[in-house]
Scaffold this motif. Sequence first.
Motif, PDB file in Angstrom:
ATOM      1  N   LEU A   1       0.833  -1.202   0.000  1.00 31.27           N
ATOM      2  CA  LEU A   1       0.000   0.000   0.000  1.00 31.27           C
ATOM      3  C   LEU A   1       0.866   1.249   0.000  1.00 31.27           C
ATOM      4  CD1 LEU A   1      -2.548  -1.101   2.751  1.00 31.27           C
ATOM      5  CD2 LEU A   1      -2.834  -1.245   0.275  1.00 31.27           C
ATOM      6  N   ARG A   2       0.225   2.368  -0.213  1.00 30.39           N
ATOM      7  CA  ARG A   2       0.906   3.655  -0.124  1.00 30.39           C
ATOM      8  C   ARG A   2       1.416   3.837   1.305  1.00 30.39           C
ATOM      9  NH1 ARG A   2      -3.352   7.220  -0.940  1.00 30.39           N
ATOM     10  NH2 ARG A   2      -3.417   7.468   1.260  1.00 30.39           N
TER      11      ARG A   2
ATOM     12  N   GLN B   1     -10.095  -0.870   0.406  1.00 27.20           N
ATOM     13  CA  GLN B   1      -9.511   0.156  -0.444  1.00 27.20           C
ATOM     14  C   GLN B   1     -10.400   1.396  -0.542  1.00 27.20           C
ATOM     15  OE1 GLN B   1      -8.368  -1.338  -4.266  1.00 27.20           O
ATOM     16  NE2 GLN B   1      -7.523   0.604  -4.949  1.00 27.20           N
TER      17      GLN B   1
ATOM     18  N   THR C   1      -6.580   2.868  10.637  1.00 28.87           N
ATOM     19  CA  THR C   1      -5.831   3.515   9.565  1.00 28.87           C
ATOM     20  C   THR C   1      -4.504   2.807   9.296  1.00 28.87           C
ATOM     21  OG1 THR C   1      -4.654   5.004  11.066  1.00 28.87           O
ATOM     22  CG2 THR C   1      -6.819   5.750  10.223  1.00 28.87           C
ATOM     23  N   ARG C   2      -3.894   3.143   8.171  1.00 32.13           N
ATOM     24  CA  ARG C   2      -2.565   2.622   7.849  1.00 32.13           C
ATOM     25  C   ARG C   2      -1.542   3.119   8.870  1.00 32.13           C
ATOM     26  NH1 ARG C   2      -1.026   5.179   3.601  1.00 32.13           N
ATOM     27  NH2 ARG C   2      -2.902   6.397   3.340  1.00 32.13           N
TER      28      ARG C   2
ATOM     29  N   TYR D   1      -7.859  -5.363   3.852  1.00 30.90           N
ATOM     30  CA  TYR D   1      -7.764  -3.935   3.548  1.00 30.90           C
ATOM     31  C   TYR D   1      -8.984  -3.509   2.747  1.00 30.90           C
ATOM     32  CZ  TYR D   1      -6.100   0.478   1.601  1.00 30.90           C
ATOM     33  OH  TYR D   1      -5.977   1.787   1.234  1.00 30.90           O
TER      34      TYR D   1
ATOM     35  N   ASP E   1     -12.384   2.756   1.697  1.00 34.34           N
ATOM     36  CA  ASP E   1     -12.302   3.599   2.892  1.00 34.34           C
ATOM     37  C   ASP E   1     -10.869   3.796   3.389  1.00 34.34           C
ATOM     38  OD1 ASP E   1     -15.040   3.971   2.990  1.00 34.34           O
ATOM     39  OD2 ASP E   1     -15.368   2.253   4.319  1.00 34.34           O
ATOM     40  N   ASP E   2      -9.889   3.170   2.725  1.00 29.39           N
ATOM     41  CA  ASP E   2      -8.498   3.236   3.143  1.00 29.39           C
ATOM     42  C   ASP E   2      -8.349   2.853   4.618  1.00 29.39           C
ATOM     43  OD1 ASP E   2      -5.744   3.609   2.964  1.00 29.39           O
ATOM     44  OD2 ASP E   2      -5.871   5.753   3.420  1.00 29.39           O
ATOM     45  N   ARG E   3      -8.900   1.699   4.971  1.00 31.19           N
ATOM     46  CA  ARG E   3      -8.836   1.199   6.344  1.00 31.19           C
ATOM     47  C   ARG E   3      -8.452  -0.280   6.333  1.00 31.19           C
ATOM     48  NH1 ARG E   3      -8.905   5.832   7.423  1.00 31.19           N
ATOM     49  NH2 ARG E   3     -10.272   6.972   8.819  1.00 31.19           N
TER      50      ARG E   3
END
Length: 169
Positions: free
Chosen positions: A60-61, A91, A122-123, A89, A93-95
């Motif tokens: 991931l980023r 994608q 969160t990441r 993951y 919601d980026d959670r």
Amino acid sequence: MSESFELADADRLTVGTVGPPGHRVFYLQAGEAGRTITLKVEKQQVAVLSQAIAELLADLRAPEAIAAAGELLEPVDPLWAVGGMQIAYDQDDDRLILVAQELLAEEDADEDDAAVGRLRFTREQAAALVARGEELVEAGRPPCPWCGYPLDPAGHSCPRTNGHRPPTP
């Protein structure tokens, strides 16, 4: 049956221990809106979870900032012990999503009765959890160079030596 829960947007996530090395008990703790959930986990579960999250984050980023995961909040009163965990993951919601399932005794082995906990985080929280988990696992007792079992400060009866001589670290 124990209580299931879902923290849709955890504002706190950490792992920690209580007790001295060799007698430590590991915990996973998360919180949301003033509610704190503590689950009992094993050292190997912390190691595997940290590794799995690190591998997922590598694809991931990179997180923008990594804060420290922090210590356990008192009182450390686990809701239940964790049997299995899954990480995913989302994608959209980026959670990251952690699903933990309660460890049941053999006589209660119907998985449908096991409590389930769902945590979304969160990441940045995930990266902090990885760092904290790795730190805790590495802080344990060193392994015996012959058998790989942990060396106790009070002594170690190494199965590879059949008890005929003490291992030297």
